[in-house]
Design a protein around this motif. Structure first.
Motif, PDB file in Angstrom:
ATOM      1  N   PHE A 117     -78.047 -66.125-132.705  1.00 26.64           N
ATOM      2  CA  PHE A 117     -76.717 -65.750-132.211  1.00 26.64           C
ATOM      3  C   PHE A 117     -76.053 -64.953-133.322  1.00 26.64           C
ATOM      4  CE2 PHE A 117     -77.238 -69.587-129.476  1.00 26.64           C
ATOM      5  CZ  PHE A 117     -77.046 -68.962-128.256  1.00 26.64           C
ATOM      6  N   GLY A 118     -75.965 -63.653-133.159  1.00 28.04           N
ATOM      7  CA  GLY A 118     -75.436 -62.800-134.220  1.00 28.04           C
ATOM      8  C   GLY A 118     -76.320 -62.915-135.447  1.00 28.04           C
ATOM      9  N   ARG A 119     -75.726 -63.374-136.569  1.00 24.30           N
ATOM     10  CA  ARG A 119     -76.510 -63.509-137.801  1.00 24.30           C
ATOM     11  C   ARG A 119     -77.135 -64.894-137.948  1.00 24.30           C
ATOM     12  NH1 ARG A 119     -72.800 -60.538-142.397  1.00 24.30           N
ATOM     13  NH2 ARG A 119     -72.979 -58.436-141.573  1.00 24.30           N
ATOM     14  N   THR A 120     -76.731 -65.801-137.041  1.00 20.54           N
ATOM     15  CA  THR A 120     -77.218 -67.177-137.170  1.00 20.54           C
ATOM     16  C   THR A 120     -78.539 -67.356-136.444  1.00 20.54           C
ATOM     17  OG1 THR A 120     -74.904 -67.839-137.159  1.00 20.54           O
ATOM     18  CG2 THR A 120     -76.526 -69.599-136.869  1.00 20.54           C
ATOM     19  N   LEU A 121     -79.543 -67.746-137.197  1.00 23.03           N
ATOM     20  CA  LEU A 121     -80.851 -68.023-136.612  1.00 23.03           C
ATOM     21  C   LEU A 121     -80.919 -69.509-136.301  1.00 23.03           C
ATOM     22  CD1 LEU A 121     -83.768 -66.931-135.992  1.00 23.03           C
ATOM     23  CD2 LEU A 121     -84.358 -67.778-138.258  1.00 23.03           C
ATOM     24  N   LEU A 122     -81.074 -69.842-135.011  1.00 16.90           N
ATOM     25  CA  LEU A 122     -81.126 -71.263-134.631  1.00 16.90           C
ATOM     26  C   LEU A 122     -82.514 -71.832-134.878  1.00 16.90           C
ATOM     27  CD1 LEU A 122     -79.108 -71.794-131.344  1.00 16.90           C
ATOM     28  CD2 LEU A 122     -78.556 -72.532-133.636  1.00 16.90           C
ATOM     29  N   PHE A 123     -83.519 -71.168-134.361  1.00 13.46           N
ATOM     30  CA  PHE A 123     -84.909 -71.587-134.619  1.00 13.46           C
ATOM     31  C   PHE A 123     -85.800 -70.371-134.466  1.00 13.46           C
ATOM     32  CE2 PHE A 123     -83.456 -73.005-130.401  1.00 13.46           C
ATOM     33  CZ  PHE A 123     -84.192 -72.170-129.584  1.00 13.46           C
ATOM     34  N   LYS A 124     -86.965 -70.439-135.088  1.00 13.01           N
ATOM     35  CA  LYS A 124     -87.862 -69.294-134.949  1.00 13.01           C
ATOM     36  C   LYS A 124     -89.310 -69.729-134.728  1.00 13.01           C
ATOM     37  CE  LYS A 124     -88.687 -68.316-139.825  1.00 13.01           C
ATOM     38  NZ  LYS A 124     -88.669 -67.296-140.873  1.00 13.01           N
ATOM     39  N   LYS A 125     -90.007 -68.911-133.984  1.00 15.79           N
ATOM     40  CA  LYS A 125     -91.437 -69.090-133.690  1.00 15.79           C
ATOM     41  C   LYS A 125     -91.759 -70.527-133.250  1.00 15.79           C
ATOM     42  CE  LYS A 125     -93.114 -65.204-136.284  1.00 15.79           C
ATOM     43  NZ  LYS A 125     -94.016 -64.684-137.306  1.00 15.79           N
ATOM     44  N   LEU A 126     -90.993 -70.962-132.283  1.00  5.74           N
ATOM     45  CA  LEU A 126     -91.210 -72.301-131.744  1.00  5.74           C
ATOM     46  C   LEU A 126     -92.226 -72.218-130.603  1.00  5.74           C
ATOM     47  CD1 LEU A 126     -89.846 -75.231-131.904  1.00  5.74           C
ATOM     48  CD2 LEU A 126     -88.690 -74.508-129.851  1.00  5.74           C
ATOM     49  N   SER A 127     -93.301 -73.000-130.709  1.00  3.87           N
ATOM     50  CA  SER A 127     -94.303 -73.008-129.651  1.00  3.87           C
ATOM     51  C   SER A 127     -94.490 -74.424-129.133  1.00  3.87           C
ATOM     52  CB  SER A 127     -95.632 -72.467-130.162  1.00  3.87           C
ATOM     53  OG  SER A 127     -95.490 -71.108-130.488  1.00  3.87           O
ATOM     54  N   LEU A 128     -94.726 -74.511-127.835  1.00  2.89           N
ATOM     55  CA  LEU A 128     -94.845 -75.831-127.222  1.00  2.89           C
ATOM     56  C   LEU A 128     -95.609 -75.709-125.908  1.00  2.89           C
ATOM     57  CD1 LEU A 128     -93.732 -78.850-126.841  1.00  2.89           C
ATOM     58  CD2 LEU A 128     -91.806 -77.791-125.699  1.00  2.89           C
ATOM     59  N   GLU A 129     -96.468 -76.672-125.638  1.00  2.00           N
ATOM     60  CA  GLU A 129     -97.125 -76.734-124.330  1.00  2.00           C
ATOM     61  C   GLU A 129     -96.974 -78.151-123.799  1.00  2.00           C
ATOM     62  OE1 GLU A 129    -100.816 -74.839-123.529  1.00  2.00           O
ATOM     63  OE2 GLU A 129    -100.623 -73.488-125.253  1.00  2.00           O
ATOM     64  N   VAL A 130     -96.462 -78.250-122.574  1.00  2.00           N
ATOM     65  CA  VAL A 130     -96.277 -79.564-121.950  1.00  2.00           C
ATOM     66  C   VAL A 130     -96.842 -79.494-120.534  1.00  2.00           C
ATOM     67  CG1 VAL A 130     -94.629 -81.467-121.711  1.00  2.00           C
ATOM     68  CG2 VAL A 130     -93.960 -79.450-122.999  1.00  2.00           C
ATOM     69  N   SER A 131     -97.496 -80.570-120.119  1.00  2.00           N
ATOM     70  CA  SER A 131     -98.067 -80.605-118.767  1.00  2.00           C
ATOM     71  C   SER A 131     -97.505 -81.767-117.966  1.00  2.00           C
ATOM     72  CB  SER A 131     -99.588 -80.747-118.860  1.00  2.00           C
ATOM     73  OG  SER A 131    -100.130 -79.614-119.476  1.00  2.00           O
ATOM     74  N   SER A 132     -97.784 -81.786-116.691  1.00  6.69           N
ATOM     75  CA  SER A 132     -97.344 -82.867-115.792  1.00  6.69           C
ATOM     76  C   SER A 132     -97.679 -84.224-116.390  1.00  6.69           C
ATOM     77  CB  SER A 132     -98.060 -82.749-114.447  1.00  6.69           C
ATOM     78  OG  SER A 132     -97.647 -81.612-113.783  1.00  6.69           O
ATOM     79  N   GLY A 133     -96.747 -85.131-116.272  1.00  8.18           N
ATOM     80  CA  GLY A 133     -96.982 -86.482-116.774  1.00  8.18           C
ATOM     81  C   GLY A 133     -96.544 -86.678-118.209  1.00  8.18           C
ATOM     82  N   GLU A 134     -96.096 -85.592-118.831  1.00  8.71           N
ATOM     83  CA  GLU A 134     -95.684 -85.699-120.240  1.00  8.71           C
ATOM     84  C   GLU A 134     -94.161 -85.633-120.370  1.00  8.71           C
ATOM     85  OE1 GLU A 134     -98.630 -83.934-123.384  1.00  8.71           O
ATOM     86  OE2 GLU A 134     -98.310 -82.480-121.788  1.00  8.71           O
ATOM     87  N   ILE A 135     -93.676 -86.330-121.378  1.00  8.30           N
ATOM     88  CA  ILE A 135     -92.258 -86.243-121.722  1.00  8.30           C
ATOM     89  C   ILE A 135     -92.167 -85.767-123.170  1.00  8.30           C
ATOM     90  CG2 ILE A 135     -90.078 -87.489-122.030  1.00  8.30           C
ATOM     91  CD1 ILE A 135     -90.942 -89.431-119.862  1.00  8.30           C
TER      92      ILE A 135
END
Lengths: 230, 213
Positions: B21-39
């Motif tokens: 957001f503007g100059r503020t970096l909240l997070f970077k290069k976040l990767s995630l894989e989730v499938s049915s049945g997972e929380i």
């Protein structure tokens, strides 16, 4: 599940019905529009009356006054259509549930409904109070109808553009004015013609208003998803 | 109604998601894989971007960089269809004050193009402890009741992807029990992502994504 145009129309209908239900319960936009319209009309009719303007000037001046009242009344209420979703924080639930085109169509139909009510009440009152004589009623009705539809389409897309701005009121007027100016001039000219000529050849102003309406709705349907998703 | 088949397999893939957001970096290069049945639970300090990440997954805002893909039985779901696949609860998400609980649910089903029998609304509201309040306007609800109705709208269409941002917010013990049942039902058939710092909410998770790291 239904597909295609019918689905969009059903979703738009659901949005229109919800807005109508909310409006009937709060009467926010309608009160704002009608209060503005009738206080302005009464102020204009008392200050000008039907006696202080020469007969030759009446067709143009009355047409201009009618459209100034109509447009500014519309601007006072129609801008709220998306702002109220933003202020009530319901914009996210709408985004999560409905497609942008359905939302635009639903909101457009709602704004057109408000404009229809405004026109049905204001125009006859204006004619009676100002002693407005119309030579070609059919042409007059066609100009008012199609210019109002164009006005509704123009204000709805501008309302979407300014919904997230911090200085919405000023921005709405600033963006609306250049967009609505050609329509306003055409509508004034059309109403002036309807007051003078018993038969209007060519229906030029009506055609321009229809073209404006088609262009505005087509552009809005393409533009709205971009505005909405940003 | 377009109820999603409980035997379908759903998969959510986030690849190198960054948000600025503007100059503020909240997070970077976040990767995630989730499938049915997972929380999955998204945790992190205030301002770390938990809610923003959920909003990105829901499609409410765009990531600055990265890709999000949703798959149903291996087939990618396009953006236009996603609205019927996602249910979301968040503190900043509100329903319509001037409509009743039933009217809110009916409206949300109609704009999704779903035909839901009226009994479903009543049973859902009863399940969430809102029996007797079905026809009262959302505007007069207490904050706990509002949270219950938000949960009801999120699961109304049995979404394969349920995004819960602080789901127990403002809930009493009965409300928490009702939401607990919903989360367990959801786990049997679909994906759930919870954003929270509350241990009892994080405890549901099979995996944790810490945005503060």
């Amino acid at each position: 599940m239904q597909t295609g145009l019918l689905t969009y129309l059903n979703e738009a209908k659901a949005i229109w019905l919800r807005d109508m239900k909310s409006e009937l319960r709060t009467r926010y936009a309608m009160n704002a529009i009608l209060m503005f319209a009738f206080t302005t009309l009464i102020a204009v009719s008392f200050s000008l009356g039907s006696f202080r303007i020469s007969d030759s000037d009446k067709p143009f001046i009355y047409a201009a006054l009618l459209w100034i009242i109509l447009i500014f009344s519309a601007l006072s209420g129609l801008a709220r259509i998306f702002v109220k979703e933003e202020e009530a924080h319901t914009i996210d639930i709408l985004k999560l549930s409905a497609r942008p085109q359905s939302i635009f169509l639903g909101k457009l139909i709602f704004n057109l409904t408000l404009l229809g009510i405004l026109g049905a009440l204001l125009v006859p009152a204006f004619i009676v109070l100002m002693g407005y004589r119309i030579a070609s009623p059919l042409y007059f009705v066609a100009v008012v109808l199609f210019a109002s539809l164009g006005l509704g389409a123009g204000t709805t897309i501008v309302a979407a553009m300014i919904a997230r701005a911090s200085v919405r009121g000023a921005l709405f007027s600033a963006v609306s004015f250049p967009l609505l100016f050609p329509l306003m001039i055409t509508a004034i000219k059309g109403c002036e013609k309807a007051a003078i000529q018993t038969t209007v050849a060519g229906w030029n102003e009506v055609n321009i208003c229809i073209a404006y309406l088609v262009i505005m709705i087509t552009l809005s349907l393409f533009l709205f998803p971009v505005i909405w998703e940003e | 109604m377009t109820q999603k088949n409980s035997e379908n397999r759903y998969h959510l893939k986030l690849a190198n998601i960054s948000k600025r957001f503007g100059r503020t970096l909240l997070f970077k290069k976040l990767s995630l894989e989730v499938s049915s049945g997972e929380i999955a639970a998204v945790v992190g300090w205030n301002g770390s971007g938990k809610s923003t990440l959920l909003r990105i997954i829901a499609g409410l805002i765009r990531p600055t960089r990265g890709e999000i893909e949703y798959h149903e039985n291996g087939n990618q779901i396009n953006a236009d269809e996603r609205r019927n696949y996602i249910g979301m609860v968040a503190p900043a998400l509100a329903l319509y004050d001037e409509l009743s609980a039933i009217e809110n649910l009916e409206f949300l089903a109609q704009v999704r193009g779903l035909k839901i029998i009226r009994e479903r609304y009543y049973s859902l509201l009863e399940q969430l402890g809102l029996k007797g309040w079905e026809n009262a306007n959302y505007g007069i609800y207490s904050s706990g009741m509002k949270q219950r109705l938000k949960i009801a709208q999120a699961v109304l269409h049995n979404p394969p992807l349920l995004l819960l941002d602080e789901p127990f917010n403002n809930l009493d013990t009965k409300g928490i029990d009702a939401v607990d049942k919903i989360i367990h039902e959801q786990k049997k058939r679909a994906i759930t992502i919870i954003a929270s710092n509350e241990q009892r909410e994080i405890d549901y998770a099979d995996r944790i994504i810490n945005l503060s790291e």
